[in-house]
Design an enzyme around this catalytic site. Sequence first.
Site, short mmCIF file in Angstrom:
data_model
loop_
_atom_site.label_atom_id
_atom_site.label_comp_id
_atom_site.label_asym_id
_atom_site.label_seq_id
_atom_site.Cartn_x
_atom_site.Cartn_y
_atom_site.Cartn_z
N TYR A 1 15.64 2.65 13.73
CA TYR A 1 15.25 2.29 12.36
C TYR A 1 16.47 1.75 11.61
O TYR A 1 16.41 0.67 10.99
CB TYR A 1 14.66 3.50 11.62
N ARG B 1 7.97 15.44 0.85
CA ARG B 1 6.53 15.67 0.64
C ARG B 1 6.01 16.77 1.56
O ARG B 1 5.11 17.53 1.19
CB ARG B 1 5.76 14.36 0.86
N THR C 1 0.82 -1.23 0.00
CA THR C 1 0.00 0.00 0.00
C THR C 1 0.85 1.27 0.00
O THR C 1 0.32 2.36 -0.16
CB THR C 1 -0.92 0.05 1.25
N SER D 1 18.44 -0.02 3.55
CA SER D 1 18.35 1.45 3.48
C SER D 1 19.71 2.08 3.65
O SER D 1 20.57 1.56 4.39
CB SER D 1 17.43 1.92 4.60
N GLY E 1 4.75 9.66 1.54
CA GLY E 1 3.97 10.02 2.73
C GLY E 1 4.30 11.44 3.18
O GLY E 1 5.42 11.92 2.98
N GLU F 1 20.14 4.43 5.46
CA GLU F 1 20.22 4.75 6.90
C GLU F 1 21.14 3.76 7.63
O GLU F 1 21.57 4.03 8.74
CB GLU F 1 18.83 4.73 7.52
N PRO G 1 17.60 13.29 17.69
CA PRO G 1 18.63 13.13 18.73
C PRO G 1 19.98 12.74 18.14
O PRO G 1 21.03 13.13 18.65
CB PRO G 1 18.08 12.00 19.60
O1 G4F Z 1 12.64 12.68 4.63
P1 G4F Z 1 13.27 12.15 5.87
O2 G4F Z 1 12.37 11.93 7.02
O3 G4F Z 1 14.05 10.85 5.42
P2 G4F Z 1 15.26 10.00 6.05
O4 G4F Z 1 15.32 10.15 7.52
O5 G4F Z 1 16.50 10.36 5.29
O6 G4F Z 1 14.82 8.51 5.72
C1 G4F Z 1 14.20 8.15 4.50
O7 G4F Z 1 15.15 7.63 3.60
C2 G4F Z 1 15.77 6.41 4.01
C3 G4F Z 1 16.74 6.02 2.93
O8 G4F Z 1 17.94 6.69 3.15
C4 G4F Z 1 14.72 5.35 4.26
F1 G4F Z 1 15.32 4.22 4.68
C5 G4F Z 1 13.76 5.84 5.31
O9 G4F Z 1 12.74 4.86 5.50
C6 G4F Z 1 13.13 7.11 4.81
O10 G4F Z 1 12.40 6.83 3.64
O11 G4F Z 1 14.42 13.16 6.36
C7 G4F Z 1 15.46 13.60 5.50
C8 G4F Z 1 16.29 14.67 6.20
C9 G4F Z 1 16.75 14.29 7.61
O12 G4F Z 1 18.10 14.66 7.75
C10 G4F Z 1 15.90 15.14 8.53
O13 G4F Z 1 16.53 15.51 9.76
O14 G4F Z 1 15.47 15.83 6.36
C11 G4F Z 1 15.70 16.36 7.66
N1 G4F Z 1 14.51 17.15 8.04
C12 G4F Z 1 14.55 18.50 8.31
N2 G4F Z 1 13.33 18.91 8.67
C13 G4F Z 1 13.27 16.71 8.22
C14 G4F Z 1 12.50 17.82 8.61
N3 G4F Z 1 12.72 15.49 8.07
C15 G4F Z 1 11.39 15.35 8.30
N4 G4F Z 1 10.82 14.13 8.11
N5 G4F Z 1 10.60 16.42 8.70
C16 G4F Z 1 11.10 17.67 8.88
O15 G4F Z 1 10.41 18.60 9.25
#
Ligand code: G4F
Length: 330
Positions: free
Chosen positions: A157, A199, A16, A133, A193, A135, A287
Amino acid sequence: MASKMTTKCALITGITGQDGSYLAEWLLGKGYRVHGIVRRVALEDPDHRLSRLKEIRGRLVLHAASLESYASIHRVVHEVQPDECYHLAAQSFVSYSFDDEFSTLNTNINGTHFLLSALKTLVPQCRFYFAGSSEMFGMAETVPQNEDTRFHPRSSYGISKVAGFDLTRNYREAYGMFACNGILFNHESPRRGFEFVSRKITAGVARILAGKSTELRLGNLEALRDWGHAREYVAAMWLMLQQAQPDDYVIATGQCHSVREFVELAFSHVGLDYTKFVTRDPELYRPAEVNLLQGDAGKARRLLGWTHRVELAGLIREMVDNDCRALGII
Ligand code: G4F
Protein backbone atom coordinates in the site's frame (compact mmCIF):
# COMPACT_ATOMS: atom_id res chain seq x y z
CA MET A 1 -24.16 41.36 -7.45
CA ALA A 2 -21.77 38.58 -8.31
CA SER A 3 -22.40 35.45 -6.28
CA LYS A 4 -19.60 33.89 -4.25
CA MET A 5 -20.80 30.44 -5.31
CA THR A 6 -18.70 28.84 -8.00
CA THR A 7 -19.95 27.24 -11.19
CA LYS A 8 -17.02 24.83 -11.28
CA CYS A 9 -17.31 21.14 -11.85
CA ALA A 10 -15.47 18.60 -9.70
CA LEU A 11 -14.89 14.90 -10.27
CA ILE A 12 -14.21 12.68 -7.23
CA THR A 13 -12.96 9.11 -7.33
CA GLY A 14 -13.71 7.20 -4.12
CA ILE A 15 -16.76 9.39 -3.52
CA THR A 16 -18.55 6.62 -1.59
CA GLY A 17 -15.86 6.49 1.10
CA GLN A 18 -15.34 8.49 4.27
CA ASP A 19 -13.27 11.25 2.65
CA GLY A 20 -15.22 11.24 -0.62
CA SER A 21 -18.53 11.82 1.14
CA TYR A 22 -17.19 14.69 3.28
CA LEU A 23 -15.48 16.23 0.26
CA ALA A 24 -18.65 16.00 -1.85
CA GLU A 25 -20.58 17.84 0.90
CA TRP A 26 -17.86 20.47 1.15
CA LEU A 27 -17.83 21.10 -2.61
CA LEU A 28 -21.65 21.18 -2.88
CA GLY A 29 -21.58 23.78 -0.13
CA LYS A 30 -19.31 25.89 -2.31
CA GLY A 31 -21.66 25.60 -5.29
CA TYR A 32 -19.70 23.02 -7.31
CA ARG A 33 -21.40 20.57 -9.63
CA VAL A 34 -20.12 17.32 -8.16
CA HIS A 35 -19.57 14.14 -10.16
CA GLY A 36 -18.32 10.89 -8.73
CA ILE A 37 -16.87 7.69 -10.08
CA VAL A 38 -18.31 4.56 -8.46
CA ARG A 39 -18.19 0.84 -9.14
CA ARG A 40 -21.18 -0.52 -11.03
CA VAL A 41 -22.08 -2.73 -8.05
CA ALA A 42 -22.50 0.41 -5.93
CA LEU A 43 -25.31 1.64 -8.18
CA GLU A 44 -26.94 -1.76 -7.95
CA ASP A 45 -26.81 -1.81 -4.14
CA PRO A 46 -27.25 1.86 -3.18
CA ASP A 47 -28.67 1.34 0.34
CA HIS A 48 -25.49 -0.36 1.41
CA ARG A 49 -22.75 1.01 -0.82
CA LEU A 50 -23.93 4.60 -1.14
CA SER A 51 -24.96 4.93 2.51
CA ARG A 52 -22.52 7.74 3.27
CA LEU A 53 -24.03 9.76 0.41
CA LYS A 54 -27.69 9.27 1.36
CA GLU A 55 -28.30 12.92 2.35
CA ILE A 56 -26.77 14.34 -0.86
CA ARG A 57 -27.39 11.56 -3.40
CA GLY A 58 -29.89 13.64 -5.40
CA ARG A 59 -27.38 16.46 -5.87
CA LEU A 60 -24.60 14.28 -7.30
CA VAL A 61 -23.97 12.79 -10.71
CA LEU A 62 -22.52 9.31 -10.32
CA HIS A 63 -20.75 7.45 -13.13
CA ALA A 64 -20.06 3.73 -13.16
CA ALA A 65 -16.43 3.07 -14.06
CA SER A 66 -13.47 1.02 -12.96
CA LEU A 67 -10.06 2.37 -12.04
CA GLU A 68 -8.69 -0.78 -13.60
CA SER A 69 -9.99 0.20 -17.04
CA TYR A 70 -8.40 3.09 -18.90
CA ALA A 71 -11.30 3.11 -21.39
CA SER A 72 -13.89 3.65 -18.67
CA ILE A 73 -11.86 6.42 -16.98
CA HIS A 74 -11.34 8.11 -20.34
CA ARG A 75 -15.10 7.95 -21.03
CA VAL A 76 -16.04 9.58 -17.72
CA VAL A 77 -13.40 12.33 -17.95
CA HIS A 78 -14.58 13.05 -21.50
CA GLU A 79 -18.21 13.29 -20.35
CA VAL A 80 -17.58 15.37 -17.23
CA GLN A 81 -14.78 17.73 -18.42
CA PRO A 82 -13.94 18.57 -14.78
CA ASP A 83 -12.27 21.76 -13.55
CA GLU A 84 -10.95 19.89 -10.53
CA CYS A 85 -10.36 16.19 -9.99
CA TYR A 86 -9.87 14.62 -6.55
CA HIS A 87 -8.40 11.14 -6.77
CA LEU A 88 -9.24 9.41 -3.50
CA ALA A 89 -10.09 5.89 -4.66
CA ALA A 90 -7.67 3.15 -3.66
CA GLN A 91 -7.33 -0.15 -1.92
CA SER A 92 -6.59 1.72 1.30
CA PHE A 93 -6.46 -0.94 4.00
CA VAL A 94 -2.78 -1.50 4.83
CA SER A 95 -3.29 -4.96 6.36
CA TYR A 96 -5.06 -6.23 3.25
CA SER A 97 -2.17 -5.03 1.09
CA PHE A 98 -0.03 -7.78 2.70
CA ASP A 99 -2.59 -10.40 1.67
CA ASP A 100 -2.80 -9.22 -1.92
CA GLU A 101 0.18 -7.13 -2.96
CA PHE A 102 -0.55 -7.63 -6.64
CA SER A 103 -4.05 -6.20 -6.72
CA THR A 104 -3.09 -3.36 -4.34
CA LEU A 105 -0.20 -2.32 -6.60
CA ASN A 106 -2.17 -2.81 -9.83
CA THR A 107 -5.29 -0.95 -8.76
CA ASN A 108 -3.60 1.87 -6.91
CA ILE A 109 -0.76 2.61 -9.33
CA ASN A 110 -2.64 2.00 -12.61
CA GLY A 111 -5.72 3.83 -11.37
CA THR A 112 -3.69 6.97 -10.69
CA HIS A 113 -1.79 6.63 -13.95
CA PHE A 114 -4.96 6.10 -16.04
CA LEU A 115 -6.63 9.10 -14.49
CA LEU A 116 -3.64 11.42 -14.93
CA SER A 117 -3.17 10.29 -18.50
CA ALA A 118 -6.86 10.77 -19.39
CA LEU A 119 -6.85 14.25 -17.82
CA LYS A 120 -3.67 15.22 -19.69
CA THR A 121 -5.21 14.13 -22.97
CA LEU A 122 -8.73 15.51 -22.52
CA VAL A 123 -8.61 18.39 -19.98
CA PRO A 124 -4.98 19.30 -19.26
CA GLN A 125 -6.07 22.47 -17.43
CA CYS A 126 -7.98 20.42 -14.85
CA ARG A 127 -6.54 20.75 -11.35
CA PHE A 128 -5.64 17.38 -9.83
CA TYR A 129 -5.43 16.20 -6.22
CA PHE A 130 -3.76 12.91 -5.31
CA ALA A 131 -4.48 11.31 -1.96
CA GLY A 132 -0.98 10.51 -0.79
CA SER A 133 -0.47 9.05 2.66
CA SER A 134 1.77 9.20 5.70
CA GLU A 135 2.27 5.47 5.06
CA MET A 136 4.77 6.66 2.42
CA PHE A 137 7.11 7.68 5.28
CA GLY A 138 6.87 4.18 6.79
CA MET A 139 10.04 3.64 8.80
CA ALA A 140 10.71 7.36 8.97
CA GLU A 141 14.19 8.61 9.76
CA THR A 142 13.00 11.78 11.46
CA VAL A 143 10.17 12.88 13.75
CA PRO A 144 7.97 14.73 12.95
CA GLN A 145 7.69 14.08 9.22
CA ASN A 146 7.32 16.92 6.72
CA GLU A 147 7.43 17.36 2.93
CA ASP A 148 11.22 16.88 2.94
CA THR A 149 11.27 13.61 4.89
CA ARG A 150 12.54 10.65 2.86
CA PHE A 151 9.99 7.95 2.03
CA HIS A 152 10.57 4.41 3.32
CA PRO A 153 7.25 2.59 2.79
CA ARG A 154 6.64 -0.66 4.69
CA SER A 155 3.78 -2.23 2.70
CA SER A 156 2.66 -2.58 -0.90
CA TYR A 157 0.00 0.00 0.00
CA GLY A 158 2.74 2.47 1.00
CA ILE A 159 4.74 1.60 -2.12
CA SER A 160 1.67 2.18 -4.33
CA LYS A 161 1.18 5.60 -2.72
CA VAL A 162 4.83 6.55 -3.32
CA ALA A 163 4.34 5.60 -6.99
CA GLY A 164 1.15 7.71 -7.16
CA PHE A 165 3.00 10.60 -5.52
CA ASP A 166 5.83 10.35 -8.08
CA LEU A 167 3.39 10.07 -11.01
CA THR A 168 1.55 13.17 -9.80
CA ARG A 169 4.75 15.18 -9.38
CA ASN A 170 6.00 13.97 -12.75
CA TYR A 171 2.82 15.07 -14.56
CA ARG A 172 3.26 18.46 -12.90
CA GLU A 173 6.91 18.78 -13.92
CA ALA A 174 6.78 17.12 -17.33
CA TYR A 175 3.43 18.38 -18.66
CA GLY A 176 2.82 21.50 -16.58
CA MET A 177 -0.35 20.11 -15.01
CA PHE A 178 -1.72 21.66 -11.83
CA ALA A 179 -1.21 18.44 -9.85
CA CYS A 180 -0.91 18.35 -6.05
CA ASN A 181 -0.10 15.66 -3.53
CA GLY A 182 -1.74 15.71 -0.13
CA ILE A 183 0.28 13.68 2.38
CA LEU A 184 -2.49 13.02 4.84
CA PHE A 185 -1.87 11.42 8.20
CA ASN A 186 -4.55 9.16 9.71
CA HIS A 187 -7.97 10.80 9.70
CA GLU A 188 -11.05 9.26 11.19
CA SER A 189 -14.73 9.99 11.82
CA PRO A 190 -18.05 8.25 12.45
CA ARG A 191 -17.94 7.39 8.72
CA ARG A 192 -14.68 5.43 8.97
CA GLY A 193 -14.73 1.84 7.69
CA PHE A 194 -14.93 -0.87 10.38
CA GLU A 195 -11.64 -2.48 9.28
CA PHE A 196 -9.53 0.47 10.50
CA VAL A 197 -8.41 0.40 14.11
CA SER A 198 -10.22 3.58 15.23
CA ARG A 199 -13.68 2.42 14.13
CA LYS A 200 -13.00 -1.17 15.15
CA ILE A 201 -12.35 0.14 18.68
CA THR A 202 -15.30 2.57 18.90
CA ALA A 203 -17.75 0.04 17.41
CA GLY A 204 -16.29 -2.62 19.72
CA VAL A 205 -16.85 -0.40 22.78
CA ALA A 206 -20.48 0.14 21.75
CA ARG A 207 -21.07 -3.60 21.26
CA ILE A 208 -19.57 -4.42 24.65
CA LEU A 209 -21.66 -1.72 26.32
CA ALA A 210 -24.77 -3.06 24.59
CA GLY A 211 -23.98 -6.57 25.86
CA LYS A 212 -23.53 -7.90 22.32
CA SER A 213 -19.87 -8.79 22.82
CA THR A 214 -17.45 -9.45 25.66
CA GLU A 215 -14.04 -8.86 24.08
CA LEU A 216 -12.20 -6.81 21.49
CA ARG A 217 -9.30 -8.49 19.68
CA LEU A 218 -6.54 -6.14 18.57
CA GLY A 219 -3.00 -6.32 17.20
CA ASN A 220 -0.14 -3.96 18.03
CA LEU A 221 -1.25 -1.55 20.77
CA GLU A 222 2.10 0.25 20.87
CA ALA A 223 1.97 1.71 17.32
CA LEU A 224 1.90 5.52 17.40
CA ARG A 225 -0.28 7.53 15.06
CA ASP A 226 -1.24 11.16 14.40
CA TRP A 227 -5.05 11.03 14.24
CA GLY A 228 -7.23 13.91 13.02
CA HIS A 229 -10.85 14.40 11.94
CA ALA A 230 -11.59 13.54 8.29
CA ARG A 231 -14.10 16.39 7.88
CA GLU A 232 -11.30 18.89 8.50
CA TYR A 233 -8.84 17.11 6.21
CA VAL A 234 -11.02 17.33 3.09
CA ALA A 235 -11.00 21.13 3.40
CA ALA A 236 -7.21 20.95 3.03
CA MET A 237 -7.58 18.98 -0.22
CA TRP A 238 -9.75 21.74 -1.66
CA LEU A 239 -7.42 24.49 -0.41
CA MET A 240 -4.48 22.88 -2.23
CA LEU A 241 -6.29 23.23 -5.55
CA GLN A 242 -7.16 26.92 -4.93
CA GLN A 243 -3.53 28.10 -4.72
CA ALA A 244 -1.62 30.01 -7.41
CA GLN A 245 0.90 27.15 -7.80
CA PRO A 246 0.57 23.38 -7.47
CA ASP A 247 2.53 21.85 -4.59
CA ASP A 248 2.65 19.02 -2.05
CA TYR A 249 1.52 19.35 1.57
CA VAL A 250 1.56 17.35 4.79
CA ILE A 251 -1.79 17.43 6.61
CA ALA A 252 -1.64 16.32 10.25
CA THR A 253 -2.36 17.40 13.81
CA GLY A 254 1.27 17.18 14.93
CA GLN A 255 0.20 15.11 17.94
CA CYS A 256 1.03 11.50 18.37
CA HIS A 257 -0.77 8.84 20.46
CA SER A 258 -0.53 5.06 20.78
CA VAL A 259 -3.28 2.66 19.80
CA ARG A 260 -3.37 1.79 23.52
CA GLU A 261 -4.16 5.43 24.42
CA PHE A 262 -6.93 5.42 21.80
CA VAL A 263 -8.38 2.26 23.34
CA GLU A 264 -8.14 3.64 26.87
CA LEU A 265 -9.90 6.89 25.93
CA ALA A 266 -12.67 5.07 24.04
CA PHE A 267 -13.48 2.66 26.88
CA SER A 268 -13.18 5.26 29.63
CA HIS A 269 -15.61 7.54 27.76
CA VAL A 270 -18.36 5.03 28.62
CA GLY A 271 -16.95 4.22 32.06
CA LEU A 272 -15.29 0.89 31.15
CA ASP A 273 -11.79 -0.39 31.94
CA TYR A 274 -10.25 -1.57 28.66
CA THR A 275 -7.94 -4.10 30.33
CA LYS A 276 -10.99 -6.25 31.12
CA PHE A 277 -12.04 -6.51 27.46
CA VAL A 278 -9.08 -6.12 25.11
CA THR A 279 -7.25 -9.26 23.93
CA ARG A 280 -4.00 -9.18 21.96
CA ASP A 281 -4.22 -11.28 18.82
CA PRO A 282 -0.83 -12.06 17.18
CA GLU A 283 -2.67 -12.72 13.88
CA LEU A 284 -3.48 -9.03 13.70
CA TYR A 285 0.16 -7.92 13.78
CA ARG A 286 1.54 -6.83 10.41
CA PRO A 287 4.59 -8.44 8.79
CA ALA A 288 6.20 -4.98 8.74
CA GLU A 289 4.77 -2.34 11.05
CA VAL A 290 4.96 1.43 10.82
CA ASN A 291 5.78 2.22 14.44
CA LEU A 292 5.58 5.98 14.63
CA LEU A 293 3.88 8.60 12.47
CA GLN A 294 3.72 12.22 13.55
CA GLY A 295 3.22 14.97 11.00
CA ASP A 296 4.51 18.51 10.76
CA ALA A 297 1.81 20.48 8.91
CA GLY A 298 3.69 23.78 9.22
CA LYS A 299 3.74 24.33 5.44
CA ALA A 300 -0.04 23.84 5.17
CA ARG A 301 -0.52 26.23 8.07
CA ARG A 302 1.67 28.91 6.47
CA LEU A 303 0.58 28.60 2.83
CA LEU A 304 -2.98 27.24 2.99
CA GLY A 305 -4.02 28.76 6.31
CA TRP A 306 -5.13 25.24 7.28
CA THR A 307 -5.04 23.94 10.81
CA HIS A 308 -6.78 21.13 12.70
CA ARG A 309 -9.26 21.94 15.45
CA VAL A 310 -10.63 18.60 16.64
CA GLU A 311 -8.38 16.91 19.21
CA LEU A 312 -8.16 13.15 19.67
CA ALA A 313 -10.38 12.97 22.78
CA GLY A 314 -13.18 14.88 21.01
CA LEU A 315 -12.87 12.71 17.91
CA ILE A 316 -13.12 9.54 20.00
CA ARG A 317 -16.16 10.84 21.92
CA GLU A 318 -17.93 11.62 18.64
CA MET A 319 -17.15 8.17 17.21
CA VAL A 320 -18.12 6.22 20.34
CA ASP A 321 -21.35 8.20 20.78
CA ASN A 322 -22.24 7.60 17.14
CA ASP A 323 -21.68 3.84 17.46
CA CYS A 324 -23.67 3.73 20.72
CA ARG A 325 -26.54 5.64 19.07
CA ALA A 326 -26.56 3.18 16.17
CA LEU A 327 -27.18 0.38 18.72
CA GLY A 328 -29.85 2.40 20.48
CA ILE A 329 -27.97 2.57 23.81
CA ILE A 330 -27.79 6.35 24.12
O1 G4F B 1 -6.26 2.04 11.45
P1 G4F B 1 -5.17 1.36 10.72
O2 G4F B 1 -5.53 0.15 9.96
O3 G4F B 1 -4.51 2.49 9.82
P2 G4F B 1 -3.08 2.65 9.10
O4 G4F B 1 -2.47 1.34 8.79
O5 G4F B 1 -2.26 3.58 9.94
O6 G4F B 1 -3.47 3.34 7.73
C1 G4F B 1 -4.49 4.34 7.64
O7 G4F B 1 -3.91 5.62 7.64
C2 G4F B 1 -3.07 5.91 6.53
C3 G4F B 1 -2.56 7.32 6.71
O8 G4F B 1 -1.43 7.27 7.52
C4 G4F B 1 -3.85 5.75 5.23
F1 G4F B 1 -3.04 6.00 4.20
C5 G4F B 1 -4.37 4.34 5.15
O9 G4F B 1 -5.16 4.20 3.97
C6 G4F B 1 -5.26 4.09 6.35
O10 G4F B 1 -6.35 4.98 6.29
O11 G4F B 1 -4.00 0.94 11.74
C7 G4F B 1 -3.42 1.86 12.64
C8 G4F B 1 -2.49 1.13 13.59
C9 G4F B 1 -1.48 0.19 12.91
O12 G4F B 1 -0.23 0.38 13.50
C10 G4F B 1 -1.99 -1.20 13.23
O13 G4F B 1 -0.98 -2.20 13.32
O14 G4F B 1 -3.28 0.30 14.44
C11 G4F B 1 -2.61 -0.96 14.58
N1 G4F B 1 -3.63 -1.96 14.94
C12 G4F B 1 -3.62 -2.68 16.11
N2 G4F B 1 -4.64 -3.55 16.12
C13 G4F B 1 -4.67 -2.37 14.20
C14 G4F B 1 -5.32 -3.36 14.94
N3 G4F B 1 -5.12 -1.96 13.00
C15 G4F B 1 -6.25 -2.55 12.51
N4 G4F B 1 -6.73 -2.12 11.32
N5 G4F B 1 -6.91 -3.55 13.20
C16 G4F B 1 -6.49 -4.00 14.41
O15 G4F B 1 -7.07 -4.89 15.01
